[in-house]
Design an enzyme around this catalytic site. Structure first.
Site, PDB file in Angstrom:
ATOM      1  N   SER A 182       0.856  -1.181   0.000  1.00 28.72           N
ATOM      2  CA  SER A 182       0.000   0.000   0.000  1.00 28.72           C
ATOM      3  C   SER A 182       0.889   1.227   0.000  1.00 28.72           C
ATOM      4  CB  SER A 182      -0.852  -0.032   1.265  1.00 28.72           C
ATOM      5  OG  SER A 182      -1.278   1.266   1.577  1.00 28.72           O
ATOM      6  N   TYR A 205      -0.399  -0.938   9.948  1.00 28.87           N
ATOM      7  CA  TYR A 205      -0.660  -1.279   8.544  1.00 28.87           C
ATOM      8  C   TYR A 205       0.575  -0.984   7.679  1.00 28.87           C
ATOM      9  CZ  TYR A 205      -3.376  -1.077   4.139  1.00 28.87           C
ATOM     10  OH  TYR A 205      -3.866  -1.268   2.876  1.00 28.87           O
ATOM     11  N   LYS A 223       2.642  -3.671   5.559  1.00 24.08           N
ATOM     12  CA  LYS A 223       2.680  -3.539   4.099  1.00 24.08           C
ATOM     13  C   LYS A 223       4.129  -3.390   3.600  1.00 24.08           C
ATOM     14  CE  LYS A 223      -1.591  -3.894   2.732  1.00 24.08           C
ATOM     15  NZ  LYS A 223      -2.000  -5.214   2.219  1.00 24.08           N
TER      16      LYS A 223
HETATM   17  P1  NAI Z   1     -11.974  -5.295   1.401  1.00 27.53           P
HETATM   18  O1  NAI Z   1     -12.233  -5.134   2.848  1.00 27.53           O
HETATM   19  O2  NAI Z   1     -13.094  -5.033   0.463  1.00 27.53           O
HETATM   20  O3  NAI Z   1     -11.387  -6.739   1.110  1.00 27.53           O
HETATM   21  C1  NAI Z   1     -10.576  -7.446   2.000  1.00 27.53           C
HETATM   22  C2  NAI Z   1     -11.155  -8.826   2.154  1.00 27.53           C
HETATM   23  O4  NAI Z   1     -10.280  -9.607   2.957  1.00 27.53           O
HETATM   24  C3  NAI Z   1     -12.509  -8.817   2.881  1.00 27.53           C
HETATM   25  O5  NAI Z   1     -13.498  -9.410   2.045  1.00 27.53           O
HETATM   26  C4  NAI Z   1     -12.263  -9.600   4.153  1.00 27.53           C
HETATM   27  O6  NAI Z   1     -13.366 -10.391   4.571  1.00 27.53           O
HETATM   28  C5  NAI Z   1     -11.067 -10.458   3.776  1.00 27.53           C
HETATM   29  N1  NAI Z   1     -10.290 -10.876   4.937  1.00 27.53           N
HETATM   30  C6  NAI Z   1      -9.929 -10.113   5.993  1.00 27.53           C
HETATM   31  N2  NAI Z   1      -9.243 -10.841   6.866  1.00 27.53           N
HETATM   32  C7  NAI Z   1      -9.151 -12.093   6.382  1.00 27.53           C
HETATM   33  C8  NAI Z   1      -8.544 -13.291   6.829  1.00 27.53           C
HETATM   34  N3  NAI Z   1      -7.911 -13.322   8.002  1.00 27.53           N
HETATM   35  N4  NAI Z   1      -8.627 -14.397   6.064  1.00 27.53           N
HETATM   36  C9  NAI Z   1      -9.289 -14.362   4.888  1.00 27.53           C
HETATM   37  N5  NAI Z   1      -9.904 -13.247   4.414  1.00 27.53           N
HETATM   38  C10 NAI Z   1      -9.833 -12.129   5.159  1.00 27.53           C
HETATM   39  O7  NAI Z   1     -10.732  -4.331   1.052  1.00 27.53           O
HETATM   40  P2  NAI Z   1      -9.927  -3.988  -0.307  1.00 27.53           P
HETATM   41  O8  NAI Z   1      -9.798  -2.522  -0.359  1.00 27.53           O
HETATM   42  O9  NAI Z   1     -10.480  -4.698  -1.462  1.00 27.53           O
HETATM   43  O10 NAI Z   1      -8.464  -4.504   0.068  1.00 27.53           O
HETATM   44  C11 NAI Z   1      -7.810  -5.579  -0.534  1.00 27.53           C
HETATM   45  C12 NAI Z   1      -6.316  -5.479  -0.253  1.00 27.53           C
HETATM   46  O11 NAI Z   1      -5.786  -4.320  -0.888  1.00 27.53           O
HETATM   47  C13 NAI Z   1      -5.952  -5.354   1.220  1.00 27.53           C
HETATM   48  O12 NAI Z   1      -4.770  -6.072   1.464  1.00 27.53           O
HETATM   49  C14 NAI Z   1      -5.690  -3.876   1.379  1.00 27.53           C
HETATM   50  O13 NAI Z   1      -4.829  -3.588   2.470  1.00 27.53           O
HETATM   51  C15 NAI Z   1      -5.045  -3.560   0.051  1.00 27.53           C
HETATM   52  N6  NAI Z   1      -5.073  -2.171  -0.320  1.00 27.53           N
HETATM   53  C16 NAI Z   1      -6.244  -1.569  -0.652  1.00 27.53           C
HETATM   54  C17 NAI Z   1      -6.250  -0.243  -1.017  1.00 27.53           C
HETATM   55  C18 NAI Z   1      -7.478   0.404  -1.474  1.00 27.53           C
HETATM   56  O14 NAI Z   1      -7.366   1.571  -1.915  1.00 27.53           O
HETATM   57  N7  NAI Z   1      -8.617  -0.209  -1.425  1.00 27.53           N
HETATM   58  C19 NAI Z   1      -5.014   0.558  -0.976  1.00 27.53           C
HETATM   59  C20 NAI Z   1      -3.842  -0.193  -0.697  1.00 27.53           C
HETATM   60  C21 NAI Z   1      -3.892  -1.501  -0.364  1.00 27.53           C
END
Ligand code: NAI
Length: 587
Positions: A435, A448, A452
């Site tokens: 990130s 975080y 990351k």
């Molecule tokens: P999101 O919250 O929509 O998706 C994350 C998913 O991971 C969720 O569906 C959640 O249930 C699942 N999850 C959480 N803990 C878990 C575990 N222990 N085991 C299995 N599944 C688990 O969030 P998003 O934004 O789609 O994020 C996806 C990735 O991208 C994350 O790693 C986030 O840190 C990273 N990211 C996102 C950014 C953004 O702008 N949305 C920016 C930079 C990084």
């Protein structure tokens, strides 16, 4: 004589075959083309029926039987998958190379499955098509081996979009066999009776050729070159002269499901048919035959990755624990199940997995699920994530640990067994998710950011260890509107930040075409750039080799801190060499 279980890994071919337009036409006649299909039967403006590919490498298929020592009296063609990379020329020379990849045991009295995978190249070395052939040994089961992973095709519950009738002739098999499959079962009545049939049966691949014509005629008329993938299971024998119907359902863009039935009895003779079509595959990045795990794929970015991977042919393990954004709660199967249902509705293959990436057992179970359902693992996207933002002093150990457990330990927990499975296959693509907070810092996100940035360190060394096994490890720093960013990103920007904008970069880094290993890319809103740790040229403040004084550091600081002439190092020894070189020149 028993099956030769040591055949797994043995080479198939190389087989080199030259053919002319007459072979192409003979095949077309063998699969029922006639005066209404002159494009396949007349050398003037001749087109090649894509399924000609498999008929022309029959000796390689026969080799699967010979090398595995299958009992010939019980041998049937079980399944066939063809992936078309380039149009098949109307004449030329092809070379096929492959290997026996698996032998599975369906159990005593239920038979064995022997899988042979091969690639066929033109005379210039360009890949024309890939074949994944499953030979069914009816009489060879019960040796105590593992059963094959289940693969199901979910047909829509509605009438087919096309029903194509055809009437193979009573001498169809006699004509078809001239294209190369001379197996006695299709010509010799005594052998056919010994194998338990009334008389010689049609070649499964002959009926397959009828289906291929029907699919091309209705989905890509006059452009058989647009066939990209054709897969099916041969489920019942058919006698020559029996009328057939090919049933075709269009599901999604460029994809159809199909089966062939015996028009007299209604029995399905070829089942689980998949046909994909569109622009020539050589220009399209596809994941056919690839198996992927996407963690945290129940929503946001992970869901978008999983849907597009499946749309492009990958079989996907959709992992999601289904917890809250801060990782609290007992979890729910619903998010992963919904994404699997979406993939299946568009004709793709996926299974749900609800394991927790934060435990080693969860990571192992996820990889085991990929192997059980789909037989291997090629791609892992470490994407699962949670947030627990607080300014540093308020960052209690519990919130520190929870975030590191999911992001950093999570990637370790899943990547380790995944890496082992990929090493076996000599192919792998692993994507870490960092990130901008980790790369550059963000107020209130110490836990975080640390996790990351830790992922970048993990990648830096995994890329070195994966290199010789053809495993590439890269990192994406996405930017997308999701439930994680709802409170962070201003609402007016939120609308312009669909997760879909990050998908192309993630998929490119997970594709066979990916040229890089150990790189980091920012991706979001349609903008992409590379991020990297660069190192300045540096300085040697003392000329005589003595330990510099603090004041000498102060005085040389401009030179030490300068990034002018910066370097990107691939690994530690490269940096060490530069230190030694700088000392040599300055001391
Ligand atoms: P999101 O919250 O929509 O998706 C994350 C998913 O991971 C969720 O569906 C959640 O249930 C699942 N999850 C959480 N803990 C878990 C575990 N222990 N085991 C299995 N599944 C688990 O969030 P998003 O934004 O789609 O994020 C996806 C990735 O991208 C994350 O790693 C986030 O840190 C990273 N990211 C996102 C950014 C953004 O702008 N949305 C920016 C930079 C990084």
């Amino acid at each position: 004589m028993a099956l030769n279980l040591n055949a797994v890994g043995q080479k198939l071919g190389p087989l080199t075959k030259s053919y002319t337009w007459k072979d192409v036409i003979l095949y077309a006649l063998g699969v029922g083309a006639g005066e209404n299909d002159l494009r396949y039967c007349y050398e003037n403006g001749l087109k090649v029926i894509p399924s000609f590919s498999i008929a022309s490498i029959f000796p390689v298929l026969a080799e699967i039987g010979v090398k595995s020592n299958i009992n010939l009296a019980g041998t049937l063609h079980g399944e066939q998958e063809l992936i078309f990379h380039r149009p098949i020329p109307t004449e030329g020379t092809m070379t096929t190379k492959g290997r026996i990849s698996h032998i599975y045991d369906k159990g005593p009295g239920k038979g064995a499955l022997i899988i042979g995978e091969s690639d066929t190249f033109d005379a210039g070395g360009k890949k024309l098509f890939t074949s994944i052939c499953t030979v069914f040994g009816r009489l060879d089961g019960g040796f105590g081996g593992e059963n094959a992973p289940k693969s199901e095709v979910h047909f829509p519950e509605r009438k087919p979009d096309f029903t194509v009738e055809a009437q193979p002739a009573s001498n169809q098999a006699l004509l078809y066999r001239l294209s190369g499959d001379l197996f006695t079962l299709h010509v010799d009545p005594a052998f056919a009776r010994m194998a338990g049939f009334e008389k010689p049966i049609m070649h499964g691949l002959c009926t397959h050729g009828y289906a291929c014509r029907a699919l091309c005629d209705h989905l890509i008329p006059d452009a058989p070159d647009k066939a990209r993938r054709m897969a099916c299971r041969f489920s019942k024998p058919l006698y020559p002269g029996v009328p057939i119907k090919t049933l075709i359902w269009k599901v999604g863009e460029g994809k159809a499901l199909w089966r062939v039935i015996n028009a007299q009895t209604g029995d399905t003779v070829i089942d689980n048919g998949i046909f994909e079509y569109g622009d020539p595959a050589a220009h399209t990045i596809r994941f056919d035959g690839r198996v992927a795990i996407v963690t945290g794929a129940g929503g946001g970015l992970g869901r978008a990755y999983a849907l597009e991977l499946a749309r492009r042919g990958a079989k996907v393990v959709v992992n999601d624990l289904g917890g809250a954004t801060d990782g609290s709660g007992t979890g729910s199967a619903a998010p992963a199940d919904l994404v699997v249902a979406e993939i299946r509705a568009q004709g793709g293959q996926a299974v749900a997995n609800y394991d927790n990436v934060a435990t080693a057992a969860g990571g192992e179970a996820m990889v085991a699920a990929a192997l059980k359902h789909f037989g291997k693992l090629d791609i892992l996207i470490n994407n699962a994530g949670i947030l627990r933002d607080k300014s540093f002093v308020k960052m209690e150990p519990e919130n520190w640990r929870a975030v590191l457990a999911v992001h950093l330990n999570g990637a370790y927990n899943v990547s380790r067994p995944a890496f082992a499975a990929m090493r076996e296959n000599k192919y792998g693509r692993i994507l870490m998710t960092t990130s901008a907070a980790g790369l550059y810092g963000n107020f209130g996100q110490t836990n975080y950011s640390a996790a990351k940035a830790g992922l970048v360190g993990l990648m830096n060394t995994m890329k070195l260890e994966g290199d010789k096994h053809n495993i590439k490890v890269n990192t994406i720093a996405p930017l997308a509107a999701s439930r994680l960013t709802e409170g962070i990103i201003p609402p007016e920007m939120f609308a312009k930040m669909k997760p879909e904008y990050a998908v192309p970069m993630a998929l490119f880094l997970c594709s066979e075409a990916c040229p890089v290993n150990g790189n980091i890319y920012n991706a979001g809103m349609g903008f992409f750039n590379r991020a990297a740790v660069v190192t300045g040229k540096g300085a040697v403040p003392t000329k005589d080799g003595r330990v510099p004084m603090v004041e000498e550091i102060r005085d040389a600081m401009e030179e030490i801190a300068s990034l002018k002439g910066e370097k990107l190092y691939g690994q530690l020894p490269e940096q060490l060499m530069d230190v030694v070189e700088s000392l040599k020149s300055k001391v």
